[in-house]
Write an enzyme that holds these catalytic residues in place. Sequence first.
Site, PDB file in Angstrom:
ATOM      1  N   ILE A 151       0.869  -1.174   0.000  1.00 15.89           N
ATOM      2  CA  ILE A 151       0.000   0.000   0.000  1.00 15.89           C
ATOM      3  C   ILE A 151       0.906   1.224   0.000  1.00 15.89           C
ATOM      4  O   ILE A 151       2.050   1.172   0.455  1.00 15.89           O
ATOM      5  CB  ILE A 151      -0.977   0.016   1.194  1.00 15.89           C
ATOM      6  CG1 ILE A 151      -0.238  -0.136   2.531  1.00 15.89           C
ATOM      7  CG2 ILE A 151      -2.019  -1.072   1.052  1.00 15.89           C
ATOM      8  CD1 ILE A 151      -1.189  -0.105   3.735  1.00 15.89           C
ATOM      9  N   ASP A 152       0.403   2.325  -0.542  1.00 12.84           N
ATOM     10  CA  ASP A 152       1.224   3.516  -0.732  1.00 12.84           C
ATOM     11  C   ASP A 152       1.763   4.050   0.597  1.00 12.84           C
ATOM     12  O   ASP A 152       1.174   3.827   1.662  1.00 12.84           O
ATOM     13  CB  ASP A 152       0.408   4.618  -1.402  1.00 12.84           C
ATOM     14  CG  ASP A 152      -0.039   4.248  -2.804  1.00 12.84           C
ATOM     15  OD1 ASP A 152       0.617   3.414  -3.434  1.00 12.84           O
ATOM     16  OD2 ASP A 152      -1.069   4.798  -3.258  1.00 12.84           O
ATOM     17  N   LYS A 153       2.830   4.795   0.509  1.00 18.78           N
ATOM     18  CA  LYS A 153       3.458   5.399   1.689  1.00 18.78           C
ATOM     19  C   LYS A 153       2.442   6.152   2.538  1.00 18.78           C
ATOM     20  O   LYS A 153       2.411   6.003   3.763  1.00 18.78           O
ATOM     21  CB  LYS A 153       4.570   6.352   1.243  1.00 18.78           C
ATOM     22  CG  LYS A 153       5.186   7.165   2.376  1.00 18.78           C
ATOM     23  CD  LYS A 153       6.194   8.174   1.839  1.00 18.78           C
ATOM     24  CE  LYS A 153       6.732   9.057   2.954  1.00 18.78           C
ATOM     25  NZ  LYS A 153       7.685  10.079   2.444  1.00 18.78           N
TER      26      LYS A 153
END
Length: 352
Positions: free
Chosen positions: A143-145
């Site tokens: 999942i994105d930062k």
Amino acid sequence: MGQAPLSFEIESDPPARLDKALSRDVPEAANLSRTRLMRLIAEGLVTLNGVVVQDAKARVAEGDVVEITVPEARESHIGAEDIPLEVVYEDDDLIVINKPVGMVVHPAPGTPEGTLVNALLHHCGDTLSGVGGAKRPGIVHRIDKDTSGLLVVAKSDAAHHGLAAQFEAHTVERYYRAIVHGAPEASDPRLRGVRGVSFESGNVIRIITQLARHKTDRQRQAVLFHGGRHAVTRARVVETFGTPATVSLVECWLETGRTHQIRVHLTYAGHGLIGDPVYGGRRKLSEKALSSAGIEAARDFPRQALHAAILGFTHPVSGEEMRFEAPLPPDMSALIEALRGDRSVGAFLETE
């Protein structure tokens, strides 16, 4: 020192290529993916009837005897770091983490440290998978930062291959919570004319497109209808804020899992995420619809308002059905409370 060679015979009616035949016939307990097998072939660690074969396309026949020497997993070059983790579940084979906002999953040139993998190397110690030939956590999805929420990571080779197969087959249950501009509802006639957008029972919006890297901005993904990778997102409005509905909390679930999929799809449908710095989630909000506190909270929200809330899968070793849920992080909860100001009207929709 390497392990004892793994020996087996090619079964009847084999695929023409060595790598495909090995992928089919290698004992399941060895937990060797086709990619790993191709690497072992290239490294000269596979023999066919006693002769080293380094051509993955070599012909094979029923009854051929294969020996594979699998080296012991080497220590990862990635450094272990004592970074606190919120562990939701852990056993010998896998670990489920509630990832905080701001943490990158895997080291990259721009972020060589401080990542989830660095933290897991410290947390898990010597109990990690050797998939790929190095001892490191098995990252099977990301999942994105600046997206918070649930992530499952493999610790054993068996778990890595089993989880990867479930993600590839799109059988993993993944639900997200997002706070978006407007309200993607069936009553909006505009959405009826957007290509790839349709509605299902229960006021569920379904978005089906292809996704690929943007031609001019390599940090973005773009919607296509030819080429790229197939992507399917569903979303349902949970609560609306403002009169008329100016912002909404939506529940999204993924049939596929492409890079930035929810962010791209909802923006394409005209309902970009609040705070999204890449896909333009900083539109002006109506002062007539929302309180000043709600407008200010939405305007100043520092990231895409997206949280991986529910994760469900079959345990790749025990076969047990597992499902985990993580509550909204404090920043998204505070944003919702601000949006529920004196001028906001919330409408909660029960799941059918």
